[in-house]
Design a protein around this motif. Structure first.
Motif, PDB file in Angstrom:
ATOM      1  N   UNK A 142      47.436  -8.208  43.616  1.00 21.75           N
ATOM      2  CA  UNK A 142      48.343  -7.827  42.545  1.00 21.75           C
ATOM      3  C   UNK A 142      47.800  -8.128  41.162  1.00 21.75           C
ATOM      4  N   UNK A 143      47.281  -9.326  40.968  1.00 26.32           N
ATOM      5  CA  UNK A 143      46.758  -9.712  39.651  1.00 26.32           C
ATOM      6  C   UNK A 143      45.553  -8.864  39.263  1.00 26.32           C
ATOM      7  N   UNK A 144      44.707  -8.554  40.229  1.00 27.59           N
ATOM      8  CA  UNK A 144      43.516  -7.750  39.955  1.00 27.59           C
ATOM      9  C   UNK A 144      43.908  -6.359  39.458  1.00 27.59           C
ATOM     10  N   UNK A 145      45.007  -5.824  39.995  1.00 22.59           N
ATOM     11  CA  UNK A 145      45.492  -4.515  39.544  1.00 22.59           C
ATOM     12  C   UNK A 145      46.021  -4.638  38.118  1.00 22.59           C
ATOM     13  N   UNK A 146      46.980  -5.506  37.921  1.00 22.81           N
ATOM     14  CA  UNK A 146      47.458  -5.868  36.579  1.00 22.81           C
ATOM     15  C   UNK A 146      48.320  -7.107  36.696  1.00 22.81           C
ATOM     16  N   UNK A 147      48.167  -8.081  35.775  1.00 24.67           N
ATOM     17  CA  UNK A 147      48.988  -9.300  35.819  1.00 24.67           C
ATOM     18  C   UNK A 147      50.470  -8.967  35.673  1.00 24.67           C
ATOM     19  N   UNK A 148      51.278  -9.628  36.484  1.00 22.29           N
ATOM     20  CA  UNK A 148      52.712  -9.342  36.500  1.00 22.29           C
ATOM     21  C   UNK A 148      53.473 -10.661  36.570  1.00 22.29           C
ATOM     22  N   UNK A 149      54.051 -11.121  35.471  1.00 16.93           N
ATOM     23  CA  UNK A 149      54.845 -12.358  35.498  1.00 16.93           C
ATOM     24  C   UNK A 149      56.259 -12.091  36.014  1.00 16.93           C
ATOM     25  N   UNK A 150      56.817 -13.055  36.713  1.00 16.36           N
ATOM     26  CA  UNK A 150      58.207 -12.947  37.161  1.00 16.36           C
ATOM     27  C   UNK A 150      58.436 -11.962  38.274  1.00 16.36           C
ATOM     28  N   UNK A 151      57.415 -11.711  39.087  1.00 20.87           N
ATOM     29  CA  UNK A 151      57.540 -10.736  40.170  1.00 20.87           C
ATOM     30  C   UNK A 151      58.244 -11.290  41.396  1.00 20.87           C
ATOM     31  N   UNK A 152      58.820 -10.394  42.172  1.00 21.45           N
ATOM     32  CA  UNK A 152      59.600 -10.807  43.341  1.00 21.45           C
ATOM     33  C   UNK A 152      58.705 -11.266  44.490  1.00 21.45           C
ATOM     34  N   UNK A 153      57.531 -10.635  44.663  1.00 18.81           N
ATOM     35  CA  UNK A 153      56.724 -11.016  45.830  1.00 18.81           C
ATOM     36  C   UNK A 153      56.158 -12.432  45.677  1.00 18.81           C
ATOM     37  N   UNK A 154      55.755 -12.814  44.469  1.00 22.56           N
ATOM     38  CA  UNK A 154      55.291 -14.185  44.272  1.00 22.56           C
ATOM     39  C   UNK A 154      56.420 -15.186  44.482  1.00 22.56           C
ATOM     40  N   UNK A 155      57.616 -14.833  44.019  1.00 25.22           N
ATOM     41  CA  UNK A 155      58.752 -15.734  44.191  1.00 25.22           C
ATOM     42  C   UNK A 155      59.046 -15.942  45.682  1.00 25.22           C
ATOM     43  N   UNK A 156      59.051 -14.856  46.459  1.00 29.73           N
ATOM     44  CA  UNK A 156      59.274 -14.965  47.901  1.00 29.73           C
ATOM     45  C   UNK A 156      58.260 -15.902  48.539  1.00 29.73           C
ATOM     46  N   UNK A 157      57.012 -15.732  48.168  1.00 34.90           N
ATOM     47  CA  UNK A 157      55.938 -16.491  48.803  1.00 34.90           C
ATOM     48  C   UNK A 157      55.952 -17.956  48.395  1.00 34.90           C
ATOM     49  N   UNK A 158      56.082 -18.216  47.094  1.00 37.19           N
ATOM     50  CA  UNK A 158      55.970 -19.588  46.601  1.00 37.19           C
ATOM     51  C   UNK A 158      57.197 -20.416  46.957  1.00 37.19           C
ATOM     52  N   UNK A 159      58.397 -19.873  46.717  1.00 36.22           N
ATOM     53  CA  UNK A 159      59.611 -20.682  46.849  1.00 36.22           C
ATOM     54  C   UNK A 159      60.412 -20.422  48.124  1.00 36.22           C
ATOM     55  N   UNK A 160      60.205 -19.301  48.772  1.00 36.48           N
ATOM     56  CA  UNK A 160      61.026 -18.994  49.947  1.00 36.48           C
ATOM     57  C   UNK A 160      60.230 -18.980  51.244  1.00 36.48           C
ATOM     58  N   UNK A 161      58.920 -19.297  51.176  1.00 32.32           N
ATOM     59  CA  UNK A 161      58.076 -19.344  52.374  1.00 32.32           C
ATOM     60  C   UNK A 161      58.020 -18.008  53.096  1.00 32.32           C
ATOM     61  N   UNK A 162      58.251 -16.933  52.377  1.00 30.63           N
ATOM     62  CA  UNK A 162      58.277 -15.596  52.956  1.00 30.63           C
ATOM     63  C   UNK A 162      57.113 -14.790  52.406  1.00 30.63           C
ATOM     64  N   UNK A 163      56.204 -14.368  53.253  1.00 34.33           N
ATOM     65  CA  UNK A 163      55.083 -13.557  52.811  1.00 34.33           C
ATOM     66  C   UNK A 163      55.574 -12.136  52.541  1.00 34.33           C
ATOM     67  N   UNK A 164      55.366 -11.669  51.312  1.00 33.15           N
ATOM     68  CA  UNK A 164      55.876 -10.357  50.918  1.00 33.15           C
ATOM     69  C   UNK A 164      54.775  -9.515  50.282  1.00 33.15           C
ATOM     70  N   UNK A 165      54.795  -8.218  50.586  1.00 29.62           N
ATOM     71  CA  UNK A 165      53.939  -7.236  49.939  1.00 29.62           C
ATOM     72  C   UNK A 165      54.776  -6.344  49.044  1.00 29.62           C
ATOM     73  N   UNK A 166      54.122  -5.761  48.044  1.00 32.24           N
ATOM     74  CA  UNK A 166      54.713  -4.690  47.254  1.00 32.24           C
ATOM     75  C   UNK A 166      54.058  -3.393  47.699  1.00 32.24           C
ATOM     76  N   UNK A 167      54.845  -2.500  48.266  1.00 32.13           N
ATOM     77  CA  UNK A 167      54.326  -1.249  48.802  1.00 32.13           C
ATOM     78  C   UNK A 167      54.628  -0.110  47.841  1.00 32.13           C
ATOM     79  N   UNK A 168      53.580   0.447  47.251  1.00 31.85           N
ATOM     80  CA  UNK A 168      53.711   1.640  46.406  1.00 31.85           C
ATOM     81  C   UNK A 168      53.504   2.835  47.332  1.00 31.85           C
TER      82      UNK A 168
END
Length: 366
Positions: free
Chosen positions: A257-283
């Motif tokens: 995600x960061x390599x594509x473009x930096x994105x602060x406040x994203x949902x997938x990072x929040x899921x992974x860091x705080x909810x122990x849930x591995x998440x992808x963003x599917x375009x």
């Protein structure tokens, strides 16, 4: 009563033959469809709202599984979220089609039956119904992207790499954050449009040790790459690296995600860091709001990938931590040596842990 039962039977029969119509259903139609599905398949579905949008529309989640109303030990929780950006509408359509597919084939299709018997699937077709209702049918413009307050929901979550944890959260974002506290989700994906690629964490960085070669690398980078490739190579076109004429090349159809473009406040990072849930963003579509004639083709392109990705919820190891008396221990830290997460993975209220890992030898400390 007989007439009502007959109507439900006929609806189910017609749905199983003809399928859900390929078009854009407004919020009222979507709500009615979900309620009808819940009434028609009460044994394998449970419908509930996790909150409301700014304009008061319910954020409906349909749960599918052998025991849809409650978590069972050893049965992992999976979720799909669509329409986070109101004008990116293909995910909303595909998730309704997925519901139709799963419910109509349960006990008839071995793969579907195995999926619903071995996992509990949560589907939120629209996280931003207000944005959807205000959207313009346009491929690239942003009308309808934001919620009613003009906020991009995918920039509004707490960010581990920024000191913005006290920032005001939108109603839709707070609803999802509260939802994550009620279920121990293991794997997730949120569906977007405007490109065709599977993006994985991290989306952001503060220039620390996670920043390597222009990518923001998480401790589970190998697992995320596997998950992203699972989707891209199960998709009819995503793995071909450039499915959209105006898009950059994505090797294997995936990107950090960061390599594509930096994105602060994203949902997938929040899921992974705080909810122990591995998440992808599917375009999943070059056009954010494509003509309805393209929807059947988009469903056929994504259907195998949606199903293949769901099966990955069983990757790795799972178990229950108990004390000497056999009582489950909540909040025990379960760490894989060499994978130090920003927030340590912990057991849930049932003492359970789930760690998605590729085949290999690992040392796990509890």
């Amino acid at each position: 009563m007989f007439v009502f039962t007959l109507c439900l039977f006929l609806w189910s029969w017609l749905s199983s033959i003809h399928g859900l119509e390929f078009r854009y259903h407004n919020s009222m139609e979507m709500e009615q469809y979900l309620k009808d599905i819940n009434k028609t398949f009460p044994d394998i579905t449970h419908l509930h709202s996790i909150g409301q949008s700014v304009e008061g529309r319910e954020l409906w989640v349909l749960i599918l599984g052998q025991h849809p109303r409650e978590h069972r030990t050893g049965i992992p929780e999976f979720k799909y979220v669509g329409n986070m950006h109101g004008n990116e509408v293909v995910g909303r359509v595909l998730l309704l089609q997925l519901i139709d597919y799963l419910t109509s084939r349960y006990l008839r299709d071995p793969l579907v039956t195995r999926l619903l018997n071995s996992s509990r699937v949560h589907i939120l077709p629209s996280m931003n119904p207000d944005g959807f209702e205000s959207s313009a049918r346009d491929c690239m413009y942003t009308v309808g992207r934001y919620n009613k307050n003009g906020v991009d929901l995918n920039r509004n979550f707490p960010d581990a790499f920024e000191s913005n944890t006290d920032r005001e959260r939108e109603k839709e974002v707070r609803a999802v954050m509260d939802w994550l506290k009620t279920e121990s989700f293991v794997l997730s994906a949120n569906l977007h449009g405007g490109a065709v690629v599977a993006s994985y964490p991290y989306d952001n960085s503060n220039g620390g040790g996670e920043l390597q070669g222009g990518q923001s690398i998480s401790p589970d980078d190998d697992v995320f790459i596997h998950l992203a490739k699972t989707y891209s190579y199960s998709h009819s076109e995503m793995h071909n690296s450039n499915s959209c004429s105006d898009s950059q090349d994505f090797t294997h159809g995936i990107t950090n995600g960061y390599y594509w473009y930096p994105l602060p406040g994203g949902m997938q990072d929040y899921n992974y860091v705080w909810a122990q849930c591995l998440e992808l963003t599917l375009e999943i579509s070059c056009c954010k709001f494509p003509p309805e004639a393209q929807l059947p083709g988009l469903w056929e392109a994504n259907k195998p990938a949606l199903l293949a990705y769901m099966q990955q919820v069983h990757l790795g190891v799972k178990g229950v931590v108990t004390d000497s008396n056999g009582k489950p221990v909540q909040n025990a830290v379960v760490e894989v040596v060499g994978r130090r997460n920003l927030c340590p993975f912990r057991t849930d209220r049932n003492g359970e842990y789930y760690r998605l890992l590729l085949p290999g030898n690992y040392t796990i400390t509890v």
